[in-house]
Design an enzyme around this catalytic site. Structure first.
Site: not given
Ligand code: BGP
Length: 463
Positions: A166, A367
């Site tokens: 991220e 995720e």
């Protein structure tokens, strides 16, 4: 069976070094270690990363539990601040080499594919103090050196690597929205850091490709894709969502997969006087070092509308928010513990977007998950947390993922965030995400109802 997944589908979960290991024997501090040491009140219940879920000491038992609930794959990250003794030369710490070797070997011997990530928000604070962290191209080069050391040491056994987790969250947390140390608000720096993170990822990929040790291996990046949905089909709302999508998703997705930045983005930065410093050699390097696969974290969609009031730049300086505003859709479903919208349909939209606009590159859900506060209250008489809400959440997301796969999207796995409840940045242990619960005081770990459910799904390769 209604939802059968492709052969060899990955079933597992993800964590990261700084959120699970604890700081045992770690010689350097990351920005989060430093922030906790200097301002513990910034963290929920004043809980920091010092012990976390004790993975440094308990990884053997932890892997056994993960295996017992059907995992065939697992992601964590190597901590730069644990592995490296001297950031300039990339000389290593012997204890860290021993530790990561044991972790990798133990993971494999339990029948799980290890996915190793190189950076999960854990910049060494020393590199921020000396060079301004990701603002500096020297730090980009130090990251590539560290990556090379990881491939040299572990590339013979680790065949799936990711460069960053991220990266847009680093930009938001450190430079826009103040939830990662140093908590600065500076749009121009945010733009430079975005560019530098893309460059750092490409340089690590270049190191990966050069390295003999990586034969048969693949490298990717983990991006949190938050599809930007406009409030309406008006031209203004569409323009707002287009910019938001470019800034929050495509600024990393396009360079990683296509080798270049999305058209029109640099032009906006240039017009606004915030364009990054770059060179044609660097752009060439980004073009030549694309990922082999993509990890996609999905939690919530991004709903946007045109700005109702102009951003007052005299107060904030330039910010990407100049071009859009967040929109709270009436009637949306939310996870009340996080105030995040629940929108499983986005899983399908992501799958189709990757299929149609990104060459149908192999990807997996790296995720997905639901953070819940106060899960202890769902314990049954045997101490098991009965988390039917999590089972429902995962089921719905898997249904839409399955639909995308049926229609040809090249998805090869699903990982929950996270195997065992872990520490999470400012929220610490507030929101629990795991298939396995952690009693923080005793470090006793217990499989939740969702863990037993997942075992069946994994063993049947569907549901
Ligand atoms: C993701 C991060 C994870 C983890 C998760 C949950 O974006 O990759 O590291 O933090 O979010 O976040 P939280 O505990 O704040 O709800």
């Amino acid at each position: 069976m209604k939802h059968k997944f492709p052969e060899n589908f990955w079933w597992g979960a993800a964590t990261s070094g700084p959120q699970s290991e604890g700081r045992f024997n770690k010689k350097h501090r990351s920005v989060f270690d430093y922030w906790y040491d200097t301002e513990p009140d910034a963290f929920f219940d004043r809980v920091g990363p010092n012990v976390a879920s004790n993975f440094y000491n308990s990884f053997r038992e932890d892997f056994k539990m993960m295996k017992s609930i059907g995992f065939n794959s697992f992601r964590t990250s190597i901590q730069w601040t644990r592995l490296i003794k001297d950031f300039e030369t990339a000389e290593v710490e012997a204890d860290a080499v021993r530790f990561y070797n044991e972790v990798i070997d133990e993971c494999i011997s339990n029948g799980m594919i290890p996915v190793m990530n190189l950076h999960h928000f854990d910049l060494p604070v020393e590199l921020y103090e000396k060079y301004g962290g990701w603002e500096s191209k020297h730090v980009v080069d130090l990251f590539a050196k560290y990556a090379k050391v990881c491939f040299d040491l572990f590339g013979d056994r680790v065949k799936h690597w990711t460069t960053f987790n991220e990266p847009i969250v680093i930009v938001q947390g450190e430079y826009l929205n103040q939830f990662h140390y140093p908590n600065i608000v500076d749009g121009k720096k945010a733009v430079q850091v975005s560019y530098n993170l893309n460059l750092a990822s490409a340089k690590a990929i270049e190191e990966f490709k050069k390295n003999e040790n990586n034969k048969g291996g693949r490298i990717g990046i983990v991006l949190n894709l938050t599809p930007a949905y406009p409030r309406s089909d008006s031209e203004e709302d569409l323009a707002a969502s287009d910019f938001a999508n470019k800034f929050h998703n495509r600024m990393f997705l396009d360079p990683a997969v296509l080798g270049h930045f999305p058209e029109g983005l640099a032009e906006v930065f240039e017009k606004d006087g915030v364009l990054w410093q770059s060179s044609s050699e660097e752009m060439e390097l980004i073009r030549n070092n694309k990922v082999d696969f993509l990890g996609v974290n999905f939690y919530q969609p991004l709903r946007v509308k045109v700005r109702e009031h102009e951003l007052d730049e005299s107060k904030t300086g330039w910010l990407p928010d100049k071009y859009y505003e967040y929109y709270e859709m009436p009637g949306r479903r939310v996870n009340p513990h996080k105030n995040w919208e629940i929108y499983p349909e986005a899983m399908y939209d992501i799958a189709i977007n990757i299929r149609d606009n990104y060459g149908n590159i192999p990807w997996y859900v790296s995720e997905n998950g639901m953070g819940v506060y106060g899960e202890e209250k769902f314990k049954d008489e045997n101490g098991m947390i009965v988390d039917d809400y999590r089972i429902d959440f995962v089921t719905e997301h898997l249904e839409f993922l399955h639909k995308g796969i049926e229609e040809g999207s090249n998805c090869f796995g699903y990982h929950l965030w996270t195997p065992i409840d872990c520490w999470s940045w400012m929220n610490a242990y507030r929101n629990r995400y795991g298939f396995i619960s952690l009693d923080l005081a005793t470090q006793i770990k217990t499989i939740k109802k969702s863990g037993y459910w997942f075992k069946d799904v994994a063993e049947n390769n569907g549901f």
